[in-house]
Write an enzyme that holds these catalytic residues in place. Structure first.
Site, PDB file in Angstrom:
ATOM      1  N   PRO A  24       0.832  -1.207   0.000  1.00 28.82           N
ATOM      2  CA  PRO A  24       0.000   0.000   0.000  1.00 28.82           C
ATOM      3  C   PRO A  24       0.865   1.254   0.000  1.00 28.82           C
ATOM      4  CG  PRO A  24      -0.046  -1.088   2.158  1.00 28.82           C
ATOM      5  CD  PRO A  24       0.662  -2.001   1.223  1.00 28.82           C
ATOM      6  N   TYR A 185      -0.444   4.210  13.418  1.00 26.62           N
ATOM      7  CA  TYR A 185      -1.827   4.681  13.247  1.00 26.62           C
ATOM      8  C   TYR A 185      -2.730   3.984  14.263  1.00 26.62           C
ATOM      9  CZ  TYR A 185       0.349   6.818   9.245  1.00 26.62           C
ATOM     10  OH  TYR A 185       1.187   7.551   8.471  1.00 26.62           O
TER      11      TYR A 185
HETATM   12  C1  LIG Z   1       5.017   6.702  -1.342  1.00 29.77           C
HETATM   13  C2  LIG Z   1       4.820   5.733  -0.199  1.00 29.77           C
HETATM   14  C3  LIG Z   1       3.576   5.653   0.420  1.00 29.77           C
HETATM   15  C4  LIG Z   1       3.337   4.718   1.437  1.00 29.77           C
HETATM   16  N1  LIG Z   1       2.079   4.586   1.955  1.00 29.77           N
HETATM   17  C5  LIG Z   1       1.801   3.561   2.805  1.00 29.77           C
HETATM   18  C6  LIG Z   1       0.465   3.238   3.156  1.00 29.77           C
HETATM   19  O1  LIG Z   1      -0.496   3.839   2.669  1.00 29.77           O
HETATM   20  N2  LIG Z   1       0.271   2.225   4.032  1.00 29.77           N
HETATM   21  C7  LIG Z   1       1.312   1.496   4.551  1.00 29.77           C
HETATM   22  O2  LIG Z   1       1.087   0.571   5.342  1.00 29.77           O
HETATM   23  N3  LIG Z   1       2.583   1.752   4.188  1.00 29.77           N
HETATM   24  C8  LIG Z   1       2.844   2.725   3.302  1.00 29.77           C
HETATM   25  N4  LIG Z   1       4.124   2.928   2.856  1.00 29.77           N
HETATM   26  C9  LIG Z   1       5.178   1.974   3.270  1.00 29.77           C
HETATM   27  C10 LIG Z   1       5.334   0.870   2.217  1.00 29.77           C
HETATM   28  O3  LIG Z   1       4.133   0.127   2.056  1.00 29.77           O
HETATM   29  C11 LIG Z   1       6.480  -0.081   2.553  1.00 29.77           C
HETATM   30  O4  LIG Z   1       6.175  -0.790   3.724  1.00 29.77           O
HETATM   31  C12 LIG Z   1       7.813   0.632   2.730  1.00 29.77           C
HETATM   32  O5  LIG Z   1       8.001   1.633   1.747  1.00 29.77           O
HETATM   33  C13 LIG Z   1       8.985  -0.339   2.698  1.00 29.77           C
HETATM   34  O6  LIG Z   1       8.998  -1.057   1.468  1.00 29.77           O
HETATM   35  P1  LIG Z   1      10.004  -0.664   0.245  1.00 29.77           P
HETATM   36  O7  LIG Z   1      11.389  -0.743   0.802  1.00 29.77           O
HETATM   37  O8  LIG Z   1       9.710  -1.724  -0.802  1.00 29.77           O
HETATM   38  O9  LIG Z   1       9.665   0.715  -0.216  1.00 29.77           O
HETATM   39  C14 LIG Z   1       4.391   3.881   1.875  1.00 29.77           C
HETATM   40  C15 LIG Z   1       5.650   3.979   1.264  1.00 29.77           C
HETATM   41  C16 LIG Z   1       5.861   4.872   0.230  1.00 29.77           C
HETATM   42  C17 LIG Z   1       7.210   4.918  -0.433  1.00 29.77           C
END
Ligand SMILES: Cc1cc2nc3c(=O)[nH]c(=O)nc-3n(C[C@H](O)[C@H](O)[C@H](O)COP(=O)(O)O)c2cc1C
Length: 369
Positions: A24, A185
């Site tokens: 997400p 949250y």
């Molecule tokens: C642009 C952006 C928006 C995010 N929004 C959410 C969100 O709505 N809900 C959530 O649980 N995590 C959110 N995250 C965290 C990501 O889901 C993820 O857990 C985190 O970026 C680590 O993964 P990655 O290393 O693949 O980016 C967000 C991350 C990014 C970069």
């Protein structure tokens, strides 16, 4: 040996064509909770990627439960219609059997925040800030507003809001809902002994602190059709002394499983402003593995999983059942096509783009270079 990443997985009644999940990601581009044209292109792009599981961003179950003015919600008929409008074209271009779901959440004491590219942090009154709520009247960090501690009726209203939003998700035609129990949250705030200092049945012991997410899981499962499955995201540790621990997360995962939740996405942090996170490749995979083994539930690993080889190894070593990508797939929505080439598997691409798959070999990163 066939690729683990491209092996189907069954969650509830749905069989998903591969184990690549889009995590997400808030887009901060909604209008009073309603998905916009931005979401149409964004969700279509993620659909075209060929990923098997696409989870829409943290979506407020009530207006004050949004993180920011730009966050999506599912608290009005307009929100419901807007999400349905953006889902339809994304489904048309996605891989057959790909599942779409929404992360239902409530931002609690971290609601009423500024968009990240405008600096983040709490909104000022001039920016149309609103009163936040939480388990206890404890601000997230110095400089953040003090939330109103929810009373019994307030907690019941939150449960009802989750149920109504889940019913909207079902009417939209989504395949699953994910309860947002991570990142500081509201549901995470109740789980954590740092933010939850209540002395009633919603606080104190772990059993009491998990009552809200467990109650919501039960209530949401009860109103969803059998074809839809329910998952949850947890912050498996707070990265501070005396916070919520991985052992606590395993107990919560087991309790959620007993309510019909079929997967846990293992994230971490976000509730303690003084957290010290040892960020690096695969830094949260241990949590997915511990929850998978400890609670006997399917897990989705997430966090700095960036290469197809890393993702494949996580699954092949039995450390998780799926991998979720956030930044890597945002940067490169063709990641699953590249992964299929690297792992000798078949990627799905819409027929209009099929001929481009022949070029994937040019995108493969050679570690020896
Ligand atoms: C642009 C952006 C928006 C995010 N929004 C959410 C969100 O709505 N809900 C959530 O649980 N995590 C959110 N995250 C965290 C990501 O889901 C993820 O857990 C985190 O970026 C680590 O993964 P990655 O290393 O693949 O980016 C967000 C991350 C990014 C970069």
């Amino acid at each position: 040996m066939p690729s683990a990443l491209f092996t189907p997985i069954t969650l509830g009644e749905q069989t998903i064509p591969n184990r690549i999940a889009v995590a997400p990601m808030c887009m901060y581009s909604a209008d009073d909770g309603s998905a916009s044209d931005w979401h149409i292109q964004h969700w279509m792009s993620l659909g075209i990627s060929g990923a098997g599981m696409i989870t829409f961003e943290a979506t407020g179950v009530e207006r004050r439960g949004r993180i920011s003015h730009g966050c999506t919600g599912l608290y009005s008929d307009a929100n419901e219609a807007a999400m349905a409008r953006a889902l339809a074209p994304a489904r048309r271009v996605a891989a057959p059997g790909a599942v779409f779901g929404v992360q239902l959440g409530h931002a609690g004491r971290k609601a009423s925040s500024q968009l990240p590219w405008l600096g983040g942090g709490p909104l000022t009154p001039a920016q149309d800030a609103w009163q936040t709520v939480g388990p206890s009247a404890i601000p997230f960090a110095p400089g953040w507003p003090t939330p109103t501690a929810l009373d019994e009726a307030g907690i019941e209203a939150i449960v009802a809001a989750f149920v109504q939003a889940a019913e909207r998700a079902a009417r939209i035609g989504l395949d699953f809902v994910e309860l947002h129990g991570a990142h500081g949250y509201l549901l995470n705030e109740f789980l954590s002994p740092i933010s939850n200092r209540r002395t009633d049945r919603w606080g104190g012991s772990l059993e009491n602190r998990m009552r809200l997410i467990v109650t919501i899981a039960r209530a949401v499962r009860a109103v969803l059709p059998a074809r839809m499955f329910v998952g949850a995201r947890l912050s498996a540790t707070e990265w501070v002394e005396d916070g919520f621990t991985i052992e606590d997360a395993i107990a919560v995962a087991a309790a959620l499983k007993a309510e019909g939740v079929v997967y846990i996405c293992a994230s971490s942090g976000g509730n303690a402003h003084d957290q010290q996170i040892p960020i690096g490749p695969l830094y949260q995979v241990d949590f997915a593995e511990a929850i998978r083994n400890g609670a006997g539930i399917a897990t989705r690993a997430v966090g700095m999983i960036t290469t197809p080889a890393e993702a494949e190894a996580v699954l092949r070593e039995g450390r998780a059942d799926m991998v979720a990508l956030a930044r890597a797939i945002l940067a490169d929505p063709r990641w699953p096509w590249r992964a299929a080439y690297e792992l000798g598997a078949e990627a799905y691409a819409p027929p209009q783009y099929l001929r481009s798959l022949t070029t994937m070999k040019h995108w493969v990163v050679d570690d020896d270079d």
